[in-house]
Design an enzyme around this catalytic site. Structure first.
Site, PDB file in Angstrom:
ATOM      1  N   ASP A 162      -4.830 -11.829  -9.245  1.00 50.51           N
ATOM      2  CA  ASP A 162      -5.715 -12.358 -10.131  1.00 50.51           C
ATOM      3  C   ASP A 162      -5.391 -13.769 -10.721  1.00 50.51           C
ATOM      4  O   ASP A 162      -6.067 -14.697 -10.674  1.00 50.51           O
ATOM      5  CB  ASP A 162      -6.221 -11.546 -11.287  1.00 50.51           C
ATOM      6  N   HIS A 190      -6.742  -5.066 -14.250  1.00 53.79           N
ATOM      7  CA  HIS A 190      -7.140  -5.587 -12.706  1.00 53.79           C
ATOM      8  C   HIS A 190      -8.620  -5.045 -12.302  1.00 53.79           C
ATOM      9  O   HIS A 190      -8.546  -3.886 -11.509  1.00 53.79           O
ATOM     10  CB  HIS A 190      -5.925  -5.000 -11.668  1.00 53.79           C
TER      11      HIS A 190
HETATM   12  N1  LIG Z   1      -3.215  -4.856  -7.630  1.00 54.34           N
HETATM   13  C1  LIG Z   1      -3.743  -5.435  -6.752  1.00 54.34           C
HETATM   14  O1  LIG Z   1      -3.862  -6.499  -6.940  1.00 54.34           O
HETATM   15  C2  LIG Z   1      -3.974  -4.884  -5.568  1.00 54.34           C
HETATM   16  C3  LIG Z   1      -4.187  -5.759  -4.560  1.00 54.34           C
HETATM   17  C4  LIG Z   1      -4.539  -5.001  -3.087  1.00 54.34           C
HETATM   18  C5  LIG Z   1      -4.334  -3.574  -2.891  1.00 54.34           C
HETATM   19  N2  LIG Z   1      -3.847  -3.018  -3.889  1.00 54.34           N
HETATM   20  C6  LIG Z   1      -3.754  -1.431  -3.835  1.00 54.34           C
HETATM   21  O2  LIG Z   1      -2.809  -1.216  -3.001  1.00 54.34           O
HETATM   22  C7  LIG Z   1      -3.038   0.145  -2.642  1.00 54.34           C
HETATM   23  C8  LIG Z   1      -2.326   0.203  -1.226  1.00 54.34           C
HETATM   24  O3  LIG Z   1      -3.204  -0.699  -0.319  1.00 54.34           O
HETATM   25  P1  LIG Z   1      -2.924  -0.733   1.156  1.00 54.34           P
HETATM   26  O4  LIG Z   1      -3.948  -1.572   1.770  1.00 54.34           O
HETATM   27  O5  LIG Z   1      -1.574  -1.081   1.515  1.00 54.34           O
HETATM   28  O6  LIG Z   1      -3.555   0.590   1.472  1.00 54.34           O
HETATM   29  P2  LIG Z   1      -2.974   1.462   2.943  1.00 54.34           P
HETATM   30  O7  LIG Z   1      -4.004   2.679   2.931  1.00 54.34           O
HETATM   31  O8  LIG Z   1      -2.840   0.485   4.123  1.00 54.34           O
HETATM   32  O9  LIG Z   1      -1.397   2.061   2.930  1.00 54.34           O
HETATM   33  C9  LIG Z   1      -1.493   2.835   1.736  1.00 54.34           C
HETATM   34  C10 LIG Z   1      -0.071   3.677   2.279  1.00 54.34           C
HETATM   35  O10 LIG Z   1       0.224   4.312   1.265  1.00 54.34           O
HETATM   36  C11 LIG Z   1       0.722   5.805   1.677  1.00 54.34           C
HETATM   37  N3  LIG Z   1       0.611   6.578   0.654  1.00 54.34           N
HETATM   38  C12 LIG Z   1      -0.286   7.431   0.152  1.00 54.34           C
HETATM   39  N4  LIG Z   1      -0.131   8.143  -0.635  1.00 54.34           N
HETATM   40  C13 LIG Z   1       1.171   8.059  -1.130  1.00 54.34           C
HETATM   41  C14 LIG Z   1       2.428   8.530  -1.669  1.00 54.34           C
HETATM   42  N5  LIG Z   1       2.124   9.464  -2.595  1.00 54.34           N
HETATM   43  N6  LIG Z   1       3.767   7.915  -1.548  1.00 54.34           N
HETATM   44  C15 LIG Z   1       4.146   7.252  -0.666  1.00 54.34           C
HETATM   45  N7  LIG Z   1       3.140   6.547   0.244  1.00 54.34           N
HETATM   46  C16 LIG Z   1       1.810   6.962  -0.085  1.00 54.34           C
HETATM   47  C17 LIG Z   1      -0.244   5.937   2.711  1.00 54.34           C
HETATM   48  O11 LIG Z   1       0.380   7.019   3.584  1.00 54.34           O
HETATM   49  C18 LIG Z   1      -0.519   4.518   3.481  1.00 54.34           C
HETATM   50  O12 LIG Z   1       0.492   4.394   4.407  1.00 54.34           O
HETATM   51  C19 LIG Z   1      -4.250   0.515  -2.766  1.00 54.34           C
HETATM   52  O13 LIG Z   1      -4.434   1.461  -3.940  1.00 54.34           O
HETATM   53  C20 LIG Z   1      -5.062  -0.880  -3.043  1.00 54.34           C
HETATM   54  O14 LIG Z   1      -6.060  -0.647  -3.726  1.00 54.34           O
HETATM   55  C21 LIG Z   1      -3.908  -3.290  -5.337  1.00 54.34           C
HETATM   56  O1  LIG Z   2      -9.876  -4.973  -5.007  1.00 58.22           O
HETATM   57  C1  LIG Z   2      -9.507  -4.359  -4.226  1.00 58.22           C
HETATM   58  O2  LIG Z   2      -9.831  -2.762  -4.235  1.00 58.22           O
HETATM   59  C2  LIG Z   2      -8.016  -4.407  -3.625  1.00 58.22           C
HETATM   60  C3  LIG Z   2      -7.366  -5.221  -4.808  1.00 58.22           C
HETATM   61  O3  LIG Z   2      -7.215  -4.770  -5.991  1.00 58.22           O
HETATM   62  C4  LIG Z   2      -7.736  -6.765  -4.973  1.00 58.22           C
HETATM   63  O4  LIG Z   2      -8.170  -7.033  -5.803  1.00 58.22           O
HETATM   64  O5  LIG Z   2      -7.885  -7.264  -3.588  1.00 58.22           O
END
Ligand SMILES: NC(=O)c1ccc[n+]([C@@H]2O[C@H](COP(=O)([O-])OP(=O)(O)OC[C@H]3O[C@@H](n4cnc5c(N)ncnc54)[C@H](O)[C@@H]3O)[C@@H](O)[C@H]2O)c1
Ligand SMILES: O=C(O)C[C@H](O)C(=O)O
Length: 328
Positions: A162, A190
């Site tokens: 952000d 967030h």
């Molecule tokens: N805070 C932020 O700014 C931000 C930004 C982008 C994404 N995210 C979040 O990050 C997370 C991951 O996103 P992604 O695009 O990599 O998802 P993704 O689905 O591509 O990958 C997630 C991985 O986590 C694994 N997983 C699920 N539960 C698990 C556990 N208990 N232990 C270990 N591994 C586990 C899954 O098998 C998968 O491979 C999501 O919750 C997404 O919303 C946060």
């Molecule tokens: O918005 C989402 O769900 C993914 C991540 O938190 C983002 O801000 O891009």
């Protein structure tokens, strides 16, 4: 002399963020070009996920990174987090089109109870934890509460994406280079309620607020653009942000570990009451980092509009906290 390797645990290592993150950690972009790392990678105990993780590890091997001192695949947090110095908790379900991040609470909260307990039991007592999996603030709160033997300050949530989004929007609006913008802040959750605040931002000492001088743009364009950027990316890509999220995670951990030289960055950290936020709420604050510690920037004036925004994002976080009370 070469430094002693540090242990870096990454969950969700075979996911999309994992794929954009691991190669940069192994190349030294997170902890420095003189810091060897041992990667402790966690994926769910599922044949497909573990196979995909093996594939990522084969590619890491094929990069022949000089700083990659070791690599392990795990399906259990109790072994993945053993003695770890850094833990990037990425693994969780991402949201799809039409969902809010808070909708993920039920699906993801239990992951962070279990992982908090595992960190409590086996991680280094100085472990630095970054929660990326959404809803990131409340998941970090859950992990912290599930790890009573670790210092609260070791748990943080990612608001750096952000912060970086806000910097880019301000650079585009002012026509100034992104690197010249100092003292940006993002307060709160967030989520779309976050309050991206450029009231203190400067470019070469000149206030950004005076350059823009447009409260309508702030309220009706800037805040919704930054707040809803995640959804806009999901809409465009069909998948949630990954490379920019991994980049923000690298920025967050690098600055925490190596310092910011007085510059402000945004981190979600447990409140100690700063700016009237109740203790323990995992809140986005402007911070500086030095000697491996972050410090909240204190004493900033909060005007009426800002207070309203802060109250709104706080109320949402408290609602999320209430929703997970039964797990703690
Ligand atoms: N805070 C932020 O700014 C931000 C930004 C982008 C994404 N995210 C979040 O990050 C997370 C991951 O996103 P992604 O695009 O990599 O998802 P993704 O689905 O591509 O990958 C997630 C991985 O986590 C694994 N997983 C699920 N539960 C698990 C556990 N208990 N232990 C270990 N591994 C586990 C899954 O098998 C998968 O491979 C999501 O919750 C997404 O919303 C946060
Ligand atoms: O918005 C989402 O769900 C993914 C991540 O938190 C983002 O801000 O891009």
């Amino acid at each position: 002399m070469m430094k002693k390797p540090v242990r870096v645990a990454v969950t969700g290592a075979a996911g999309q963020i994992g794929y954009a993150l691991l190669f940069r950690i192994a190349s030294g972009e997170m902890l420095g070009k003189d810091q060897p790392v041992i990667l402790q990678l966690l994926e769910i105990p599922d044949e497909k996920a573990q196979k995909a993780l093996k594939g990522v590890m084969m590619e890491l091997e094929d990069c022949a990174f000089p700083l990659l001192a070791g690599m392990e695949a795990h399906s259990d947090a109790m072994t993945a987090f053993k003695d770890t110095d850094y833990a990037l908790l990425v693994g969780a379900r991402p949201r799809g089109p039409g969902m809010e991040r808070a909708d993920l609470l039920a699906a993801n909260a239990q992951i962070f109870t279990a992982q908090g307990k595992a960190l409590n039991a086996v991680a280094s007592r100085n472990v630095k934890v970054l929660v990326v999996g959404n809803p990131a603030n409340t998941n970090a709160y859950i992990a912290m509460k599930s790890a009573p033997d670790l210092p609260r300050k070791n748990f943080t949530a990612m608001l750096r994406l952000d912060h970086n989004r806000a910097l880019s929007q301000i650079a585009a609006k002012t026509g100034k280079p992104v690197a010249s913008i100092k003292q940006m802040a993002v307060w709160g959750n967030h989520s779309p309620t976050m309050y991206a605040d450029y009231r203190f931002a400067t470019v070469e000492g000149a206030p950004v607020k005076d350059m823009i001088n447009d409260q309508v743009w702030n309220k009706d364009v800037f805040l919704p653009t930054v707040g809803k950027r995640g959804a806009a990316i999901i809409e465009a890509r069909g998948l949630s942000s990954a490379a920019s999220a991994a980049n923000a995670a690298i920025d967050h951990m690098r600055d925490w570990a190596l310092g910011t030289n007085g510059a402000w960055v945004t981190m979600g950290v447990p409140s100690n009451g700063e700016y009237g936020i109740p203790k323990d709420v995992m809140f986005g604050y402007p911070v500086t980092c030095e000697g491996g510690e972050y410090k909240i920037v204190e004493g900033l004036p909060i005007d009426e509009f800002s207070q309203e925004c802060i109250n709104k994002t706080l109320a949402e976080l408290q609602g999320e906290q209430d929703g997970v009370k039964h797990l703690l």
